[in-house]
Design an enzyme around this catalytic site. Structure first.
Site, PDB file in Angstrom:
ATOM      1  N   LYS A 102       3.389  -5.402  -6.085  1.00 60.51           N
ATOM      2  CA  LYS A 102       2.754  -5.242  -4.755  1.00 60.51           C
ATOM      3  C   LYS A 102       2.269  -3.809  -4.565  1.00 60.51           C
ATOM      4  CE  LYS A 102       6.300  -2.923  -2.680  1.00 60.51           C
ATOM      5  NZ  LYS A 102       6.241  -1.615  -2.005  1.00 60.51           N
ATOM      6  N   ASP A 157       6.686  -8.203   1.235  1.00 61.97           N
ATOM      7  CA  ASP A 157       6.603  -6.792   0.853  1.00 61.97           C
ATOM      8  C   ASP A 157       5.147  -6.378   0.609  1.00 61.97           C
ATOM      9  OD1 ASP A 157       7.673  -4.327   0.434  1.00 61.97           O
ATOM     10  OD2 ASP A 157       8.710  -4.818  -1.437  1.00 61.97           O
ATOM     11  N   TRP A 203      14.377   6.739   0.319  1.00 60.16           N
ATOM     12  CA  TRP A 203      15.062   5.455   0.341  1.00 60.16           C
ATOM     13  C   TRP A 203      16.583   5.619   0.159  1.00 60.16           C
ATOM     14  CZ3 TRP A 203      15.115   1.514   2.889  1.00 60.16           C
ATOM     15  CH2 TRP A 203      15.370   0.207   2.467  1.00 60.16           C
TER      16      TRP A 203
END
Ligand SMILES: NC(=O)c1ccc[n+]([C@@H]2O[C@H](COP(=O)([O-])OP(=O)(O)OC[C@H]3O[C@@H](n4cnc5c(N)ncnc54)[C@H](O)[C@@H]3O)[C@@H](O)[C@H]2O)c1
Ligand SMILES: O=P(O)(O)OC[C@H](O)CO
Length: 336
Positions: free
Chosen positions: A189, A242, A12
């Site tokens: 999530k 997400d 990321w």
């Protein structure tokens, strides 16, 4: 043009460094791992975590944290959540009053139950901390595929300043004042994605996946609202958005780890196989702590914990979810 320090050089951090470079900013990326610095410098790509995404020479790569932070307007904190506190602590020595910090990791600290922005603010009390989250796999951002995210900040001014820095024709950014909702959606999530991946690994179908996503966001929202977050956030990009991408994407580390568990791997074997951070494993325990603290029932997340940490079989966990007491779908809806 802004000066950006990206703290953390995994998939990321690397993808965001390239995005910021392409947006015309001056970028330095830092890693604590010497071999990673060397690889990024010599190969101009992260060969194991984001192969094929080339970093132009103009992006500086360093193992020196002071160099990565010095003179920067914005510091993007992109280390996995288990290292957020230790990294923020190291940053204390070099942080200047005018520098903004954007946390992009997704997690909850296990022993304190703090959100990551709370952790950073505890270590760096003077910092202006914001968050960036949403359905955004590094593999796709690295290729410049259209992606949307949300910046949450304490003030509208900071949120809009960061929105302008990150926004591009392939990276659309919204703003939100609900930092808590954004952070809870991003962290939790991952736990539901472990469940969705496990269902895939067990050979279950799309009906099962849709059930986990829908009942999963109900769980996340129930806890989040009890903690003071806003319902709208869980209906948005950093909530259901997400959750959908992480439960469905071939790129998702959490879904893949779940798939391996469904295939019979232990949690540790699955994490070793994925090789990158599987944040849901850390957030699962923290979520149970929050459930207890705020007296909220989290049936799916509870079953994920039992599979991960108590040796329960994944098939038995699904069976128990199916055989729970009969319920009304939305207990707050009257019959008329
Ligand atoms: N990868 C994605 O698509 C993506 C997208 C959005 C958010 N995130 C979030 O970003 C965070 C980072 O994820 P990632 O996918 O880049 O992880 P990763 O596993 O690819 O990279 C981890 C990196 O963290 C750094 N690191 C390792 N040990 C460290 C230590 N002890 N101290 C400081 N830094 C250390 C290293 O640079 C390492 O490469 C996670 O919270 C993840 O949920 C990831
Ligand atoms: O690959 P995952 O499962 O860590 O998810 C990455 C991002 O959080 C997706 O938005």
């Amino acid at each position: 043009m802004a000066k950006i320090g990206v703290i953390g050089a995994g998939s990321w951090g690397t993808a965001l460094a390239l995005l910021m470079h392409n947006n015309g900013h001056q970028v330095t990326i830092w890693s604590i791992i010497g071999a990673e610095v060397e690889m990024l410098r010599t190969k101009r790509q992260h060969e194991t975590k984001l192969p094929g995404v080339l970093l132009p020479e103009a992006i500086e790569i360093t193992g020196n944290l002071e160099e990565a932070m010095s003179g920067k307007d914005v510091l993007i904190l992109a280390v996995p959540s288990p290292f957020t506190r230790s990294t923020a602590c190291m940053m204390k020595e070099f942080l200047k009053a005018n520098q903004k910090i954007v946390n992009v990791a997704k997690g909850i600290e296990e022993n304190t139950l703090y959100t990551l922005s709370d952790v950073i603010e505890e270590e760096l009390p003077c910092a202006d901390v914001a968050v960036l989250s949403g359905p955004s796999h590094a593999e796709e951002v690295g290729k410049g595929l259209p992606t949307t995210c949300v910046v949450g900040a304490h003030t509208k001014e900071t949120a809009e300043y960061l929105q302008n820095l990150f926004m591009s024709p392939v990276f659309r950014v919204y703003t939100s004042p609900d930092m808590l909702g954004i952070e809870l959606g991003g962290a939790l999530k991952n736990v539901i994605a472990l469940a969705a991946g496990t269902a895939d690994g067990l050979g279950y179908g799309d009906n099962t996946k849709a059930a986990l996503i829908t009942r999963g966001i109900a769980e996340i929202g129930r806890l989040g609202i009890q903690m003071g977050a806003k319902l709208e956030t869980f209906c948005g990009l950093t909530g259901i958005g997400d959750l959908i991408v992480t439960c469905a994407s071939v790129h998702s580390r959490n879904r893949k780890a779940g798939w391996l568990i469904g295939q019979g791997y232990t949690m540790q074997e699955a994490m070793d196989e994925v090789k990158m951070v599987v944040e849901g494993v850390y957030s699962a325990k923290a979520a149970m702590g929050l459930a207890q603290k705020y007296q909220v029932e989290l049936p799916i997340i509870s079953q994920v914990n039992q599979v991960l940490f108590e040796g329960k079989s994944a098939a038995e966990a699904v069976n128990e979810l199916m055989l729970r007491d009969k319920k009304i779908e939305h207990s707050e809806l009257p019959w008329g």
